[in-house]
Write a protein that holds these residues in place. Structure first.
Motif, PDB file in Angstrom:
ATOM      1  N   ARG A  22      88.627  12.898  44.772  1.00 44.18           N
ATOM      2  CA  ARG A  22      90.031  12.682  45.143  1.00 44.18           C
ATOM      3  C   ARG A  22      90.207  12.795  46.658  1.00 44.18           C
ATOM      4  O   ARG A  22      90.965  12.038  47.268  1.00 44.18           O
ATOM      5  CB  ARG A  22      90.915  13.706  44.423  1.00 44.18           C
ATOM      6  CG  ARG A  22      92.391  13.475  44.651  1.00 44.18           C
ATOM      7  CD  ARG A  22      93.235  14.450  43.864  1.00 44.18           C
ATOM      8  NE  ARG A  22      93.122  15.813  44.386  1.00 44.18           N
ATOM      9  CZ  ARG A  22      93.798  16.851  43.900  1.00 44.18           C
ATOM     10  NH1 ARG A  22      94.602  16.686  42.878  1.00 44.18           N
ATOM     11  NH2 ARG A  22      93.656  18.054  44.424  1.00 44.18           N
ATOM     12  N   GLU A  35      97.185  26.221  43.926  1.00 46.12           N
ATOM     13  CA  GLU A  35      97.103  25.414  45.165  1.00 46.12           C
ATOM     14  C   GLU A  35      97.456  23.947  44.962  1.00 46.12           C
ATOM     15  O   GLU A  35      97.155  23.112  45.804  1.00 46.12           O
ATOM     16  CB  GLU A  35      95.710  25.530  45.791  1.00 46.12           C
ATOM     17  CG  GLU A  35      95.374  26.939  46.260  1.00 46.12           C
ATOM     18  CD  GLU A  35      93.990  27.056  46.853  1.00 46.12           C
ATOM     19  OE1 GLU A  35      93.045  26.565  46.219  1.00 46.12           O
ATOM     20  OE2 GLU A  35      93.858  27.640  47.934  1.00 46.12           O
ATOM     21  N   TYR A  49     102.812  13.940  58.396  1.00 48.92           N
ATOM     22  CA  TYR A  49     102.414  13.366  57.111  1.00 48.92           C
ATOM     23  C   TYR A  49     101.545  12.116  57.316  1.00 48.92           C
ATOM     24  O   TYR A  49     100.631  11.881  56.536  1.00 48.92           O
ATOM     25  CB  TYR A  49     103.649  13.064  56.253  1.00 48.92           C
ATOM     26  CG  TYR A  49     104.060  14.250  55.408  1.00 48.92           C
ATOM     27  CD1 TYR A  49     104.602  15.391  55.996  1.00 48.92           C
ATOM     28  CD2 TYR A  49     103.866  14.259  54.037  1.00 48.92           C
ATOM     29  CE1 TYR A  49     104.943  16.491  55.240  1.00 48.92           C
ATOM     30  CE2 TYR A  49     104.219  15.365  53.264  1.00 48.92           C
ATOM     31  CZ  TYR A  49     104.758  16.479  53.873  1.00 48.92           C
ATOM     32  OH  TYR A  49     105.080  17.573  53.111  1.00 48.92           O
ATOM     33  N   PHE A 105      95.386  18.295  39.478  1.00 46.80           N
ATOM     34  CA  PHE A 105      96.625  18.385  38.697  1.00 46.80           C
ATOM     35  C   PHE A 105      96.237  18.481  37.227  1.00 46.80           C
ATOM     36  O   PHE A 105      95.582  17.592  36.684  1.00 46.80           O
ATOM     37  CB  PHE A 105      97.518  17.177  38.961  1.00 46.80           C
ATOM     38  CG  PHE A 105      97.837  17.022  40.414  1.00 46.80           C
ATOM     39  CD1 PHE A 105      98.405  18.071  41.111  1.00 46.80           C
ATOM     40  CD2 PHE A 105      97.536  15.861  41.102  1.00 46.80           C
ATOM     41  CE1 PHE A 105      98.678  17.959  42.465  1.00 46.80           C
ATOM     42  CE2 PHE A 105      97.802  15.736  42.452  1.00 46.80           C
ATOM     43  CZ  PHE A 105      98.379  16.791  43.138  1.00 46.80           C
ATOM     44  N   PHE A 120      90.057  22.112  48.114  1.00 44.57           N
ATOM     45  CA  PHE A 120      90.451  23.504  47.904  1.00 44.57           C
ATOM     46  C   PHE A 120      89.401  24.244  47.098  1.00 44.57           C
ATOM     47  O   PHE A 120      88.660  23.646  46.315  1.00 44.57           O
ATOM     48  CB  PHE A 120      91.801  23.560  47.184  1.00 44.57           C
ATOM     49  CG  PHE A 120      92.945  23.185  48.069  1.00 44.57           C
ATOM     50  CD1 PHE A 120      93.669  24.160  48.732  1.00 44.57           C
ATOM     51  CD2 PHE A 120      93.280  21.857  48.273  1.00 44.57           C
ATOM     52  CE1 PHE A 120      94.709  23.812  49.572  1.00 44.57           C
ATOM     53  CE2 PHE A 120      94.326  21.506  49.102  1.00 44.57           C
ATOM     54  CZ  PHE A 120      95.039  22.484  49.753  1.00 44.57           C
ATOM     55  N   SER A 122      89.708  26.148  44.586  1.00 41.04           N
ATOM     56  CA  SER A 122      89.883  26.016  43.131  1.00 41.04           C
ATOM     57  C   SER A 122      89.793  24.556  42.690  1.00 41.04           C
ATOM     58  O   SER A 122      89.849  24.272  41.495  1.00 41.04           O
ATOM     59  CB  SER A 122      91.243  26.573  42.737  1.00 41.04           C
ATOM     60  OG  SER A 122      92.260  25.853  43.407  1.00 41.04           O
ATOM     61  N   ARG A 126      98.144  13.421  58.207  1.00 42.63           N
ATOM     62  CA  ARG A 126      97.446  14.031  57.068  1.00 42.63           C
ATOM     63  C   ARG A 126      96.757  12.998  56.189  1.00 42.63           C
ATOM     64  O   ARG A 126      95.873  13.325  55.406  1.00 42.63           O
ATOM     65  CB  ARG A 126      98.429  14.852  56.227  1.00 42.63           C
ATOM     66  CG  ARG A 126      98.650  16.230  56.800  1.00 42.63           C
ATOM     67  CD  ARG A 126      99.444  17.044  55.840  1.00 42.63           C
ATOM     68  NE  ARG A 126      99.840  18.319  56.436  1.00 42.63           N
ATOM     69  CZ  ARG A 126     100.915  18.991  56.075  1.00 42.63           C
ATOM     70  NH1 ARG A 126     101.693  18.524  55.124  1.00 42.63           N
ATOM     71  NH2 ARG A 126     101.196  20.131  56.648  1.00 42.63           N
ATOM     72  N   GLU A 177     100.674  18.636  49.710  1.00 38.36           N
ATOM     73  CA  GLU A 177     101.025  18.570  51.136  1.00 38.36           C
ATOM     74  C   GLU A 177      99.884  17.992  51.952  1.00 38.36           C
ATOM     75  O   GLU A 177     100.093  17.172  52.836  1.00 38.36           O
ATOM     76  CB  GLU A 177     101.351  19.971  51.667  1.00 38.36           C
ATOM     77  CG  GLU A 177     102.787  20.365  51.445  1.00 38.36           C
ATOM     78  CD  GLU A 177     103.133  21.671  52.130  1.00 38.36           C
ATOM     79  OE1 GLU A 177     102.421  22.058  53.071  1.00 38.36           O
ATOM     80  OE2 GLU A 177     104.106  22.299  51.708  1.00 38.36           O
ATOM     81  N   SER A 223      99.987  22.963  47.639  1.00 37.37           N
ATOM     82  CA  SER A 223      99.308  22.837  48.931  1.00 37.37           C
ATOM     83  C   SER A 223      98.519  21.544  48.997  1.00 37.37           C
ATOM     84  O   SER A 223      98.503  20.855  50.023  1.00 37.37           O
ATOM     85  CB  SER A 223      98.319  23.987  49.110  1.00 37.37           C
ATOM     86  OG  SER A 223      98.889  25.007  49.836  1.00 37.37           O
ATOM     87  N   SER A 224      97.836  21.226  47.883  1.00 38.52           N
ATOM     88  CA  SER A 224      97.002  20.022  47.911  1.00 38.52           C
ATOM     89  C   SER A 224      97.876  18.772  48.020  1.00 38.52           C
ATOM     90  O   SER A 224      97.494  17.794  48.644  1.00 38.52           O
ATOM     91  CB  SER A 224      96.056  19.967  46.711  1.00 38.52           C
ATOM     92  OG  SER A 224      96.729  19.530  45.573  1.00 38.52           O
ATOM     93  N   GLN A 264      99.693  23.298  57.900  1.00 40.43           N
ATOM     94  CA  GLN A 264     100.484  24.006  56.884  1.00 40.43           C
ATOM     95  C   GLN A 264     100.959  25.351  57.406  1.00 40.43           C
ATOM     96  O   GLN A 264     101.905  25.915  56.889  1.00 40.43           O
ATOM     97  CB  GLN A 264      99.655  24.207  55.614  1.00 40.43           C
ATOM     98  CG  GLN A 264      99.448  22.909  54.854  1.00 40.43           C
ATOM     99  CD  GLN A 264      98.849  23.131  53.485  1.00 40.43           C
ATOM    100  OE1 GLN A 264      97.776  23.729  53.361  1.00 40.43           O
ATOM    101  NE2 GLN A 264      99.503  22.653  52.460  1.00 40.43           N
ATOM    102  N   ALA A 270      92.096  22.509  42.827  1.00 41.69           N
ATOM    103  CA  ALA A 270      93.529  22.163  42.846  1.00 41.69           C
ATOM    104  C   ALA A 270      93.790  20.789  42.218  1.00 41.69           C
ATOM    105  O   ALA A 270      94.635  20.042  42.688  1.00 41.69           O
ATOM    106  CB  ALA A 270      94.099  22.235  44.257  1.00 41.69           C
TER     107      ALA A 270
END
Lengths: 258, 291
Positions: B154, A124, B78, B94, B88, B90, B81, A130, A127-128, B54, B92
């Motif tokens: 974050r 993801e 954008y 990086f 998320f 998980s 957003r 975006e 997605s994150s 999305q 997510a």
């Protein structure tokens, strides 16, 4: 009627994939002007270019050596071993340099790009991006795209140069071909625009195709382990076939018609 | 000005042939925590992706601050957003950069702030989730709960108006779950956020939610304040709250009766089973013939 439905559905799916891939290419191509992206491109050149150097140098050396060995055993029968230099140089600059570099690049860097993007999708991360109002095409795809397009022609030139040195090592140092004739006949035979530039053009085209396939396959992969494994395989297979097919067309255009 | 931040009106969404949402409507009030609950696989994450623009609904509208999310230009979407964040399931994060750089990422992308100011903001956000000491760690060195908290830091880096939480409690031990509940509640009031929490951890989320929706069978089967939900007379809602295996939401996936399935053999559900069953019969016939 079922086969007709399947044919239609299959065609639509393929067309939609081509459309999506083209949109992604568009996004990648037009994402260059941002100054902020330049450090990202340099970082990716290190990953896809510099880290591929070893395999390129070793392969180039051995291919040059084998060509000199094979070429010598044939040319010596006709007393033409002096032509070993141009034979090695022309084969490398026109064909083997761009083609083998592209094939190695597809295996070494293309598959890694697909797996990386595919995993970013599965976890993801795309997605994150975006949702953080950062366009993944600009931030992730474009730097990798340009890094590949910049790196591959350089790798192809390095491959050919190392190959010619490998040919010199076997032909001149071991088999006793005259060093002066190896270099001088090569110099008088190889043409800058016809041979060197055409070889570079080939590798730019291969780079565009390989990186495009690799990035699209990663971006479009099913976010599962099977999906990523399939996408990686497809990248290597499709890239290799595309390189060989396009090479024939380019060779016909560049050298086939006098 | 309206106190509704997100307004979903008669939204219909299909994936392939499968209807995920059949004309659902819901409203999210500013400043509150809205819980969206429902069994697994009902499409709760899909709902968040529809709110975040999305995914696109087949019909109906999703309004954010009075603007239709799905009719905006890409540029406007954008811009919008930046006012919303998503946590998320998980995390997510990086994986190739540290926790500090992960939290700094949206700031570096969207603001022209100097590194000094970014460092201060990042450390403050990490302090809010209790991970200031873990700023230098890589995401792979964090536990699941810590990764989610880092992702939360974050998500609040740009001080959004709305945070979308996707299953924040899934797979968490009781302590991590308690920490996350406290964080969601405290951040919501301290930063004047609006939160949408999508989850199937009913009891936990009802302790912090101001309003809740229950999704099942493609529609909203119940809504109200936590008190109203708990006292609901709807059998569906009660089955969901008490976690009964069978009830209005059936335990069995639709299938022919057992007798019918075993006696005729032909009505076993699932194409692959049917094929293998037929293959088995064919094999038996061949073996008989051979004898």
């Amino acid at each position: 009627m079922n086969w007709l439905i399947n044919l239609g559905a299959g065609t639509l799916a393929k067309l939609s994939a081509i459309g999506n891939a083209s949109l992604m290419l568009w996004g990648g191509l037009f994402a260059i002007p941002r100054l902020k992206n330049i450090p990202l491109i340099i970082q990716q050149i290190y990953v896809v270019g510099v880290q591929s150097l070893l395999i390129i140098i070793v392969s180039g050396l051995f291919i040059g050596m084998v060509m000199a060995l094979q070429g010598y055993t044939i040319l010596v029968n006709y007393g033409a071993e002096g032509s070993l230099g141009p034979m090695v140089a022309l084969s490398l600059l026109r064909e083997l340099g761009p083609v083998v570099t592209a094939l190695l690049f597809a295996g070494r860097a293309g598959s890694a790009l697909t797996a990386e993007i595919g995993l970013m999708k599965a976890t993801e991360q795309l997605s994150s991006l975006e949702m953080m109002a950062v366009d993944p095409l600009r931030r992730i795809i474009a730097p990798r795209f340009w890094a590949g397009v910049i790196s591959m022609p350089m790798l192809a030139v390095i491959f050919s140069a190392v190959g010619i040195l490998g040919g010199h090592l076997v032909g001149v140092e071991w088999l006793g071909v005259d060093s002066g004739s190896y270099w001088s006949i090569m110099q008088s035979t190889v043409e800058w625009d016809k041979d060197v530039i055409n070889g570079v053009i080939k590798s730019v085209v291969f780079a565009l195709v390989v990186v495009w396939i690799a990035l699209y396959k990663g971006y479009d992969a099913l976010p599962t382990s099977e999906g990523i494994s399939k996408a990686t395989t497809e990248t290597v297979v499709l890239s290799s076939l595309a390189i060989l097919g396009i090479d024939f067309v380019l060779t016909a255009l560049m050298f086939g018609i006098n | 000005m309206s106190d509704i931040l997100v307004d979903i009106d008669k939204m219909h969404f299909e994936r392939g042939d499968r209807v995920i949402y059949d004309s659902i409507s819901m409203q999210v009030k500013k400043g509150g925590i809205t819980a969206v609950m429902g069994p697994s696989g009902i499409g709760k994450t899909t709902l968040l992706k529809l709110i975040g623009g999305q995914l696109y609904p087949d019909s109906g509208e999703v309004m954010f601050q009075g603007e239709n999310i799905h009719q905006m230009s890409r540029k406007r979407l954008y811009d919008v957003r930046r006012k919303m964040s998503m946590l998320f399931q998980s995390g997510a994060l990086f994986t190739n950069i540290s926790v500090f750089d992960n939290v700094a990422f949206p700031l570096r992308e969207h603001t022209g702030l100097s590194e000094g100011i970014i460092e201060t903001i990042v450390l403050l956000k990490l302090e809010a989730v209790g991970l200031r000491g873990a700023a230098h760690l890589m995401p792979s060195e964090l536990s699941g709960g810590m990764a989610r908290r880092a992702a939360l830091a974050r998500a609040i880096a740009l001080d959004p108006d709305l945070i979308l939480y996707d299953e924040p409690f899934a797979g968490q031990d009781p302590i991590s779950m308690g920490v996350l509940l406290k964080l969601i509640k405290e951040l919501n009031s301290a930063l004047s956020l609006t939160s949408i929490v999508v989850t199937h951890d009913v009891k936990e989320v009802l302790t912090i939610a101001d309003y809740a929706y229950i999704l099942a069978d493609k529609r909203i089967i119940g809504e109200g304040t936590p008190e109203e939900i708990r006292n609901s007379s709807s059998e569906l809602v009660q089955q969901f709250l008490q976690g009964n295996a069978d009830g209005p939401v059936p335990f069995h996936f639709p299938a022919p009766s057992l007798e019918e399935a075993f006696m005729t053999g032909a009505s076993l559900s699932g194409a692959s089973k049917k094929t293998s069953f037929k293959k088995d019969v064919a094999k038996k016939e061949i073996l008989k013939g051979a004898k």
